[in-house]
Every structure is written in C-alpha cells, then in structure tokens.
Design a protein around this motif. Structure first.
Motif, PDB file in Angstrom:
ATOM      1  N   ILE A 131      19.847 -19.558   3.833  1.00 22.50           N
ATOM      2  CA  ILE A 131      18.808 -19.126   2.898  1.00 22.50           C
ATOM      3  C   ILE A 131      18.613 -17.613   2.983  1.00 22.50           C
ATOM      4  N   GLU A 132      18.462 -17.002   1.807  1.00 18.56           N
ATOM      5  CA  GLU A 132      18.074 -15.597   1.727  1.00 18.56           C
ATOM      6  C   GLU A 132      16.787 -15.496   0.920  1.00 18.56           C
ATOM      7  N   LEU A 133      15.905 -14.584   1.332  1.00 24.53           N
ATOM      8  CA  LEU A 133      14.614 -14.393   0.680  1.00 24.53           C
ATOM      9  C   LEU A 133      14.576 -13.060  -0.048  1.00 24.53           C
ATOM     10  N   TRP A 134      13.995 -13.091  -1.250  1.00 21.89           N
ATOM     11  CA  TRP A 134      13.684 -11.855  -1.945  1.00 21.89           C
ATOM     12  C   TRP A 134      12.355 -11.322  -1.413  1.00 21.89           C
ATOM     13  N   VAL A 135      12.333 -10.052  -1.031  1.00 19.75           N
ATOM     14  CA  VAL A 135      11.087  -9.416  -0.607  1.00 19.75           C
ATOM     15  C   VAL A 135      10.871  -8.170  -1.457  1.00 19.75           C
ATOM     16  N   ALA A 136       9.613  -7.881  -1.704  1.00 16.38           N
ATOM     17  CA  ALA A 136       9.238  -6.725  -2.518  1.00 16.38           C
ATOM     18  C   ALA A 136       8.722  -5.611  -1.617  1.00 16.38           C
ATOM     19  N   ARG A 137       8.927  -4.373  -2.044  1.00 21.29           N
ATOM     20  CA  ARG A 137       8.297  -3.234  -1.365  1.00 21.29           C
ATOM     21  C   ARG A 137       7.237  -2.656  -2.301  1.00 21.29           C
ATOM     22  N   ARG A 138       6.010  -2.648  -1.826  1.00 17.13           N
ATOM     23  CA  ARG A 138       4.890  -2.213  -2.627  1.00 17.13           C
ATOM     24  C   ARG A 138       5.018  -0.734  -3.000  1.00 17.13           C
ATOM     25  N   ALA A 139       4.504  -0.391  -4.171  1.00 14.04           N
ATOM     26  CA  ALA A 139       4.585   0.980  -4.650  1.00 14.04           C
ATOM     27  C   ALA A 139       3.760   1.918  -3.772  1.00 14.04           C
ATOM     28  N   ALA A 140       4.119   3.188  -3.796  1.00 14.24           N
ATOM     29  CA  ALA A 140       3.459   4.190  -2.962  1.00 14.24           C
ATOM     30  C   ALA A 140       2.019   4.437  -3.389  1.00 14.24           C
ATOM     31  N   ASN A 141       1.688   4.093  -4.634  1.00 15.91           N
ATOM     32  CA  ASN A 141       0.324   4.351  -5.116  1.00 15.91           C
ATOM     33  C   ASN A 141      -0.630   3.188  -4.891  1.00 15.91           C
ATOM     34  N   ARG A 142      -0.190   2.153  -4.177  1.00 17.60           N
ATOM     35  CA  ARG A 142      -1.083   1.026  -3.890  1.00 17.60           C
ATOM     36  C   ARG A 142      -2.177   1.485  -2.932  1.00 17.60           C
ATOM     37  N   LEU A 143      -3.427   1.128  -3.236  1.00 12.55           N
ATOM     38  CA  LEU A 143      -4.542   1.507  -2.363  1.00 12.55           C
ATOM     39  C   LEU A 143      -4.484   0.775  -1.028  1.00 12.55           C
ATOM     40  N   VAL A 144      -3.938  -0.432  -1.051  1.00  7.64           N
ATOM     41  CA  VAL A 144      -3.845  -1.251   0.158  1.00  7.64           C
ATOM     42  C   VAL A 144      -2.376  -1.432   0.526  1.00  7.64           C
ATOM     43  N   TYR A 145      -2.027  -1.096   1.763  1.00 12.31           N
ATOM     44  CA  TYR A 145      -0.674  -1.263   2.282  1.00 12.31           C
ATOM     45  C   TYR A 145       0.406  -0.661   1.374  1.00 12.31           C
ATOM     46  N   PRO A 146       0.307   0.614   1.013  1.00 15.63           N
ATOM     47  CA  PRO A 146       1.372   1.225   0.213  1.00 15.63           C
ATOM     48  C   PRO A 146       2.698   1.222   0.968  1.00 15.63           C
ATOM     49  N   LEU A 147       3.778   0.944   0.225  1.00 18.49           N
ATOM     50  CA  LEU A 147       5.155   0.956   0.732  1.00 18.49           C
ATOM     51  C   LEU A 147       5.435  -0.119   1.779  1.00 18.49           C
ATOM     52  N   HIS A 148       4.522  -1.051   1.968  1.00 20.94           N
ATOM     53  CA  HIS A 148       4.787  -2.178   2.860  1.00 20.94           C
ATOM     54  C   HIS A 148       5.532  -3.279   2.103  1.00 20.94           C
ATOM     55  N   LEU A 149       6.155  -4.157   2.866  1.00 19.62           N
ATOM     56  CA  LEU A 149       6.837  -5.300   2.276  1.00 19.62           C
ATOM     57  C   LEU A 149       5.830  -6.348   1.835  1.00 19.62           C
ATOM     58  N   ASP A 150       6.251  -7.137   0.842  1.00 18.89           N
ATOM     59  CA  ASP A 150       5.363  -8.121   0.237  1.00 18.89           C
ATOM     60  C   ASP A 150       6.194  -9.333  -0.145  1.00 18.89           C
ATOM     61  N   ASN A 151       5.518 -10.438  -0.434  1.00 22.23           N
ATOM     62  CA  ASN A 151       6.215 -11.601  -0.980  1.00 22.23           C
ATOM     63  C   ASN A 151       6.733 -11.272  -2.374  1.00 22.23           C
ATOM     64  N   LEU A 152       7.694 -12.043  -2.855  1.00 20.90           N
ATOM     65  CA  LEU A 152       8.284 -11.741  -4.160  1.00 20.90           C
ATOM     66  C   LEU A 152       7.217 -11.656  -5.237  1.00 20.90           C
ATOM     67  N   VAL A 153       6.282 -12.598  -5.233  1.00 25.05           N
ATOM     68  CA  VAL A 153       5.154 -12.595  -6.171  1.00 25.05           C
ATOM     69  C   VAL A 153       3.891 -12.890  -5.382  1.00 25.05           C
ATOM     70  N   ALA A 154       2.858 -12.099  -5.620  1.00 29.16           N
ATOM     71  CA  ALA A 154       1.581 -12.325  -4.943  1.00 29.16           C
ATOM     72  C   ALA A 154       0.474 -11.682  -5.768  1.00 29.16           C
ATOM     73  N   GLY A 155      -0.626 -12.402  -5.926  1.00 28.94           N
ATOM     74  CA  GLY A 155      -1.736 -11.850  -6.685  1.00 28.94           C
ATOM     75  C   GLY A 155      -2.993 -12.669  -6.529  1.00 28.94           C
ATOM     76  N   GLY A 156      -4.107 -12.073  -6.899  1.00 26.62           N
ATOM     77  CA  GLY A 156      -5.379 -12.760  -6.857  1.00 26.62           C
ATOM     78  C   GLY A 156      -5.493 -13.804  -7.939  1.00 26.62           C
ATOM     79  N   LEU A 157      -6.427 -14.721  -7.734  1.00 22.59           N
ATOM     80  CA  LEU A 157      -6.621 -15.841  -8.655  1.00 22.59           C
ATOM     81  C   LEU A 157      -8.025 -15.754  -9.239  1.00 22.59           C
ATOM     82  N   PRO A 158      -8.174 -15.160 -10.416  1.00 27.78           N
ATOM     83  CA  PRO A 158      -9.505 -15.007 -11.014  1.00 27.78           C
ATOM     84  C   PRO A 158     -10.116 -16.353 -11.394  1.00 27.78           C
ATOM     85  N   HIS A 159     -11.428 -16.338 -11.548  1.00 28.21           N
ATOM     86  CA  HIS A 159     -12.133 -17.548 -11.959  1.00 28.21           C
ATOM     87  C   HIS A 159     -11.738 -17.925 -13.379  1.00 28.21           C
TER      88      HIS A 159
END
Length: 284
Positions: A131-159
């Motif tokens: 198995i190989e995993l796709w990982v994302a690198r967050r953009a440099a302008n992110r307020l939280v954890y800029p340039l850190h690795l992330d899951n392929l897709v991740a986001g908040g869940l609004p009401h």
C-alpha cells in the motif's frame, strides 16, 4: 518518539483547568476560568460561578440562541480577545450534530470548548510492493501548521451539511476528486480526541474514510490550501508519523488509525491497546 506519544499529544489537557459551560442543565462546552470572567460582561445571559458558567439567560429557540451567541462572539472579536470569525457555523451540542442547541462560528468554538466535527480521508493505492498513501503538504499561508503534512482530504464539517455532501465538497476542493469517485470512499469509523490549547479546548470528532485510488490518479488542489502532494509507501508514512513532527498533529491520529486497520501496527506491540483506546477518547 512513538505512535503513543502522538496519541497522547492530541489528548493533552487538564480537566482542572476548565469549567463546564451549561445550558438548561446540559454541558455544551468547557471554558477556562479566565475566559469565563470575560462573559461577566453579559450578566443577563451568563451566570458565572467558580465551578461553571450557566447560560441562564439563553432565549428560547435555536435561531434566537444563535443570534445572541453571535453577538457575544462579535464583541469578543472586536475587543481583540478571540480570532476574527470564519463564517463557518458549527453546532453547539451536548453530543451529536443533530442535537445542536444553536450555532457558533468555527473560530470561536475552542474558546467555548465546543465539540467540533470534521472529515479526514486516506487516499491509497495498492501496488506490487504494498500500500502507498497520498499525503498533502499544507500551503505556506495556512494559519495553522503551515507546510506540514496532511491527509489527502481533510476539512471541517459545518452544521446542516450532510456527511456525503461535505465530503464531496472537500474532495473536490482539496484534491480535485470528482463526486462519483468521492462517493466510493469507505466510511471506516471516527477518531475522537480532546486537547487543551492556548485558545481553549478542542474536544473533536473526525469521521474517517478510506478511498482506494487508481495507480494513475494524481490529486490536484483547487482551493490553494495545499502546496503539493506526494505518494509514499505506507512504511515511509508510518515512520514520518512515529519519528517526526512533520504531520499536522491531529492528522497523525488518522494515519495511525489506518495503520491499525491495515496491519501496520502489530498487535503484539506493547503500546497496541493504549493506542487503540486513545484513538477513541471520551469527550467532556
């Protein structure tokens, strides 16, 4: 470092540093005593005591409570106490999303210790070498954890947005995954954690998904939140999680959960049970 270290880091908080925020006898959040004192500005709304903050003056009705809380939050933003609002509404709930008593802006949720919900997707490819995993690198302008690795897709869940619709939206925005492909994502459970932070408490729920992708699939970010994508062998991703701080902190849990379910962490590992139990922490 170890996998268990990452699990513990996401669950680092002292219950003694927080007091309940209640509404009609239900705990809907947790606040620091110092922040509770700020709520004394609204004595007609909040009864601030040493051991809790009771929203005693909350109006009847979902919309009315949402409006009053938004006014409180906006005042706190204008005084510089909390961050500017995101414009993304989260449920204020004693438990599930469908039990929402009102709404709060995402930026203010940690200050009130409100339970937040999100969705995280592991995109993987089966190869002759495993198995190989796709990982994302967050953009440099992110307020939280800029340039850190992330899951392929991740986001908040609004009401008031369904899990399916929100996952479709996040997949399209973050990795250019079309709805038909996003619908093939397999729901594999949820990870929960509770972490103290400078701005309050994060008792969070992350719905997790696995999506098997074709070998020739290449993700593409369409909303600017991701700088690049890399496909790595599962063992390499596991090493990054275990031995480095490259990943955004809560994303470690989603990868660890994937490793548990796909045999990447041996059941003979002395940390195995604490890891598994730590991925499903009780939330206040």
């Amino acid at each position: 470092m170890s996998y268990l270290d990452k699990v513990r880091a996401c669950n680092a908080w002292d219950p003694g540093e927080f007091i309940p925020w209640t509404l009609a006898g239900e705990r809907i959040g947790s606040v620091r005593p110092g922040f509770a004192q700020e709520l004394r500005r609204w004595p007609e709304q909040f009864r601030v005591e040493a051991y809790r903050v009771d929203w005693a003056g909350a109006p009847d009705g979902f919309q009315a409570r949402t409006r009053v809380l938004a006014e409180v939050v906006q005042t706190l933003v204008e005084t510089g106490l909390i961050y500017p609002q995101h414009g993304e509404a989260y449920a204020v709930t004693p438990g599930r999303r469908d039990q929402a008593r009102c709404l709060i802006d995402r930026a203010a949720a940690p200050w009130f210790g409100v339970r937040a919900f999100g969705q995280h997707l592991n995109g993987f490819v089966r190869t002759g070498g495993g198995i190989e995993l796709w990982v994302a690198r967050r953009a440099a302008n992110r307020l939280v954890y800029p340039l850190h690795l992330d899951n392929l897709v991740a986001g908040g869940l609004p009401h008031a947005v369904t899990l399916r619709d929100n996952l479709r939206k996040e997949c399209r925005e973050e990795a250019d995954i079309e709805p038909a492909l996003a619908d093939r994502a397999e729901p594999v459970g949820a990870v929960t954690y509770c972490r103290g932070a400078r701005d309050g408490l994060k008792p969070d729920v992350m719905y997790c998904y696995d999506l098997e992708l074709a070998p020739d699939f290449v993700p593409r970010c369409t909303d600017g939140e991701v700088e690049s994508f890399t496909r790595l062998p599962l063992a390499a991703v596991a090493q990054l999680v275990r031995d480095t701080d490259e990943f955004k902190l809560n994303c470690n849990l989603v990868v660890i959960d994937f490793l548990v379910r796909h045999g990447g962490i041996d059941q003979e590992d002395p940390d195995y049970l604490p890891i598994v139990q730590g991925l499903r922490s009780c939330l206040p």
